[in-house]
Design a protein around this motif. Structure first.
Motif, short mmCIF file in Angstrom:
data_model
loop_
_atom_site.label_atom_id
_atom_site.label_comp_id
_atom_site.label_asym_id
_atom_site.label_seq_id
_atom_site.Cartn_x
_atom_site.Cartn_y
_atom_site.Cartn_z
N GLU A 211 48.30 -27.27 7.85
CA GLU A 211 48.53 -25.96 7.27
C GLU A 211 47.58 -25.66 6.10
O GLU A 211 47.07 -24.55 5.96
CB GLU A 211 49.98 -25.84 6.80
N TRP A 212 47.32 -26.66 5.27
CA TRP A 212 46.45 -26.43 4.11
C TRP A 212 45.04 -26.05 4.58
O TRP A 212 44.38 -25.20 3.95
CB TRP A 212 46.39 -27.66 3.20
N ALA A 213 44.58 -26.69 5.67
CA ALA A 213 43.24 -26.39 6.17
C ALA A 213 43.17 -24.98 6.74
O ALA A 213 42.18 -24.26 6.54
CB ALA A 213 42.84 -27.42 7.22
N LYS A 214 44.23 -24.57 7.44
CA LYS A 214 44.26 -23.21 7.99
C LYS A 214 44.28 -22.17 6.87
O LYS A 214 43.60 -21.14 6.95
CB LYS A 214 45.47 -23.04 8.90
N GLU A 215 45.04 -22.44 5.83
CA GLU A 215 45.11 -21.50 4.71
C GLU A 215 43.74 -21.33 4.05
O GLU A 215 43.33 -20.21 3.72
CB GLU A 215 46.13 -21.98 3.68
N GLU A 216 43.03 -22.44 3.87
CA GLU A 216 41.69 -22.36 3.28
C GLU A 216 40.74 -21.58 4.18
O GLU A 216 39.97 -20.74 3.72
CB GLU A 216 41.15 -23.77 3.03
N ARG A 217 40.81 -21.85 5.48
CA ARG A 217 39.88 -21.21 6.42
C ARG A 217 40.18 -19.73 6.58
O ARG A 217 39.28 -18.91 6.82
CB ARG A 217 39.95 -21.92 7.77
N MET A 218 41.45 -19.37 6.48
CA MET A 218 41.86 -17.98 6.66
C MET A 218 41.15 -17.06 5.68
O MET A 218 40.83 -15.91 5.99
CB MET A 218 43.37 -17.86 6.47
N SER A 219 40.86 -17.55 4.48
CA SER A 219 40.20 -16.72 3.48
C SER A 219 38.70 -16.60 3.73
O SER A 219 38.03 -15.76 3.13
CB SER A 219 40.45 -17.30 2.08
N VAL A 220 38.18 -17.44 4.62
CA VAL A 220 36.75 -17.42 4.92
C VAL A 220 36.48 -16.56 6.16
O VAL A 220 35.74 -15.58 6.12
CB VAL A 220 36.21 -18.85 5.13
N ARG A 221 37.08 -16.93 7.29
CA ARG A 221 36.96 -16.17 8.53
C ARG A 221 38.27 -16.32 9.30
O ARG A 221 38.51 -17.37 9.91
CB ARG A 221 35.79 -16.65 9.40
N PRO A 222 39.13 -15.34 9.26
CA PRO A 222 40.40 -15.44 9.97
C PRO A 222 40.19 -15.47 11.48
O PRO A 222 39.12 -15.07 11.98
CB PRO A 222 41.15 -14.18 9.53
N PRO A 223 41.17 -15.94 12.23
CA PRO A 223 40.99 -16.07 13.68
C PRO A 223 40.89 -14.72 14.39
O PRO A 223 41.38 -13.70 13.90
CB PRO A 223 42.25 -16.83 14.12
N ILE A 224 40.26 -14.75 15.56
CA ILE A 224 40.10 -13.55 16.39
C ILE A 224 40.51 -13.89 17.83
O ILE A 224 40.59 -15.06 18.21
CB ILE A 224 38.65 -13.03 16.39
N GLN A 225 40.77 -12.85 18.62
CA GLN A 225 41.02 -12.97 20.05
C GLN A 225 40.01 -12.09 20.79
O GLN A 225 40.25 -10.91 21.01
CB GLN A 225 42.45 -12.55 20.40
N PRO A 226 38.88 -12.66 21.18
CA PRO A 226 37.82 -11.83 21.78
C PRO A 226 38.14 -11.39 23.20
O PRO A 226 38.86 -12.07 23.94
CB PRO A 226 36.61 -12.76 21.75
N ARG A 227 37.57 -10.26 23.57
CA ARG A 227 37.67 -9.77 24.94
C ARG A 227 36.54 -10.36 25.79
O ARG A 227 35.43 -10.60 25.30
CB ARG A 227 37.56 -8.24 24.97
N CYS A 228 36.84 -10.61 27.04
CA CYS A 228 35.83 -11.03 28.01
C CYS A 228 36.39 -10.72 29.39
O CYS A 228 37.51 -10.23 29.52
CB CYS A 228 35.49 -12.52 27.85
N GLY A 229 35.61 -10.98 30.44
CA GLY A 229 36.09 -10.59 31.75
C GLY A 229 35.41 -11.35 32.88
O GLY A 229 34.57 -12.23 32.66
N PRO A 230 35.77 -11.01 34.12
CA PRO A 230 35.19 -11.68 35.29
C PRO A 230 33.67 -11.58 35.29
O PRO A 230 33.10 -10.51 35.04
CB PRO A 230 35.80 -10.89 36.46
N GLY A 231 33.02 -12.70 35.55
CA GLY A 231 31.56 -12.76 35.53
C GLY A 231 31.02 -13.36 34.25
O GLY A 231 29.84 -13.72 34.17
N ASP A 232 31.88 -13.46 33.22
CA ASP A 232 31.46 -14.00 31.92
C ASP A 232 31.75 -15.51 31.83
O ASP A 232 32.59 -16.05 32.56
CB ASP A 232 32.20 -13.32 30.77
N ILE A 233 31.07 -16.16 30.89
CA ILE A 233 31.37 -17.54 30.52
C ILE A 233 31.43 -17.61 29.00
O ILE A 233 30.48 -17.21 28.32
CB ILE A 233 30.31 -18.54 31.03
N MET A 234 32.54 -18.08 28.47
CA MET A 234 32.69 -18.26 27.03
C MET A 234 32.58 -19.75 26.72
O MET A 234 33.34 -20.55 27.25
CB MET A 234 34.02 -17.69 26.54
N ILE A 235 31.64 -20.11 25.85
CA ILE A 235 31.39 -21.52 25.55
C ILE A 235 31.87 -21.84 24.15
O ILE A 235 31.51 -21.15 23.19
CB ILE A 235 29.89 -21.86 25.67
#
Length: 319
Positions: A211-235
């Motif tokens: 939890e402490w690591a997540k709290e520190e990171r949240m202030s730097v770059r909070p998490p995202i849920q990116p969009r993608c679709g058929p034909g794509d590759i997310m690495i």
């Protein structure tokens, strides 16, 4: 601390010339590597024919229905919204080089991982339909060993449908791979802590982030849920924090997961588990582009094995 980069995944679609050549230009590859090195995540857009993906999605959603009716079904990280399942690799009609030996993906793998990549993991990750409020903890796919601090492994996720927040697009913490270590992870203290993580022992780091690591990171770059679709590759660099999210929609959300190891990493435990009947396809398609590190099974053995449900990128000596 100020965010030095936009908090979104960078996406690259090949030009007509790159599609014809089957690889990115040096300029494009350089941009991909730069973004990937900084973010720990990159999106390759429209590099697989959509019809291949749509056919596979129909079949795998049918498989999902059968699996979740089984009372013995195990759930990913012990969270009953997400399962791992095997793609239909016994049947030739679902085997395509554009999917399993994608030249754009392997070009990035060779450059980012520092040489001919080792393909030693194949699964599919499914966010089950109608699972509101059920999510995984933020985690790294490493437990039971102190992971390296260089790009030693990545996962290529192939979405089989359009991914959005509504249907459980994976949560990613961009840039979290850059300075992370096992010190950011929880430590197994009881047998219950170990239940979802087969290769860890008491006293070992386990995948969830503290939890402490997540709290520190949240202030730097909070998490995202990116969009993608058929034909794509997310690495995703294996060190990047992420989490499976609730699927609020009425359809299962399936993505393949192909794991590639750097030739400079000592991990020697994990192998692909593949049907002997399709050995010619995998061996011929690989050529000198990738090392297929596999264990082969006859038909009956392959139907029974559960070995391909265990992901662990450490070395046998770590046990």
């Amino acid at each position: 601390m100020a965010i030095s980069r936009p908090n979104q995944v960078e996406a690259y679609q090949p030009s007509e010339a790159e599609l014809k050549a089957g690889q990115y230009s040096p300029e494009t590859l350089g941009k991909i590597l730069s973004a990937f090195s900084q973010d720990g995540l990159i999106l390759l857009q429209n590099v697989i024919p959509r019809e291949i993906i749509e056919k596979l999605n129909k079949r795998m959603c049918e498989d999902t229905e059968r699996k979740i009716r089984d009372p013995a079904q195990r759930y990913n990280h012990g969270v009953k919204s997400n399962i791992l399942q095997r793609p239909p690799i016994v049947e030739s009609e679902y085997l395509n080089e554009e999917l399993y030996f994608n030249t754009f993906l392997l070009q990035v793998a060779n450059a980012y991982l520092g040489g001919t990549p080792i393909w030693n993991w194949l699964t599919a990750n499914t966010a089950i339909a109608n699972t509101p409020g059920i999510r995984q903890p933020a985690h790294k796919d490493s437990g039971g060993f102190d992971h390296p601090q260089f790009p030693y492994y990545f996962i290529a996720n192939v979405p089989l449908c359009d991914f959005s927040v509504e249907n459980g697009s994976t949560e990613f913490w961009l840039g979290s791979h850059q300075a992370t270590s096992s010190a950011d992870q929880l430590v197994a203290k009881t047998a219950d802590d170990l239940k979802p993580y087969g290769m860890a022992r008491i006293g070992d780091p386990i995948p969830p982030i503290a939890e402490w690591a997540k709290e520190e990171r949240m202030s730097v770059r909070p998490p995202i849920q990116p969009r993608c679709g058929p034909g794509d590759i997310m690495i995703r660099d294996l060190r990047t924090w992420h989490a499976g999210m609730p699927n609020l929609s009425g359809a299962h959300r399936v993505m393949l997961g192909l794991g590639y190891q750097s030739p400079h990493h000592a991990g020697d435990f994990m192998k692909l588990h593949l049907p002997l009947a399709q050995k010619e396809f995998f061996a011929k398609s690989a050529g000198d582009k990738v090392e297929v590190r596999a264990q082969w099974y006859d038909h009956d053995e392959f139907a029974k094995t559960k070995a391909d449900t265990v992901f662990w990128a450490g070395a046998k000596g770590d046990r």
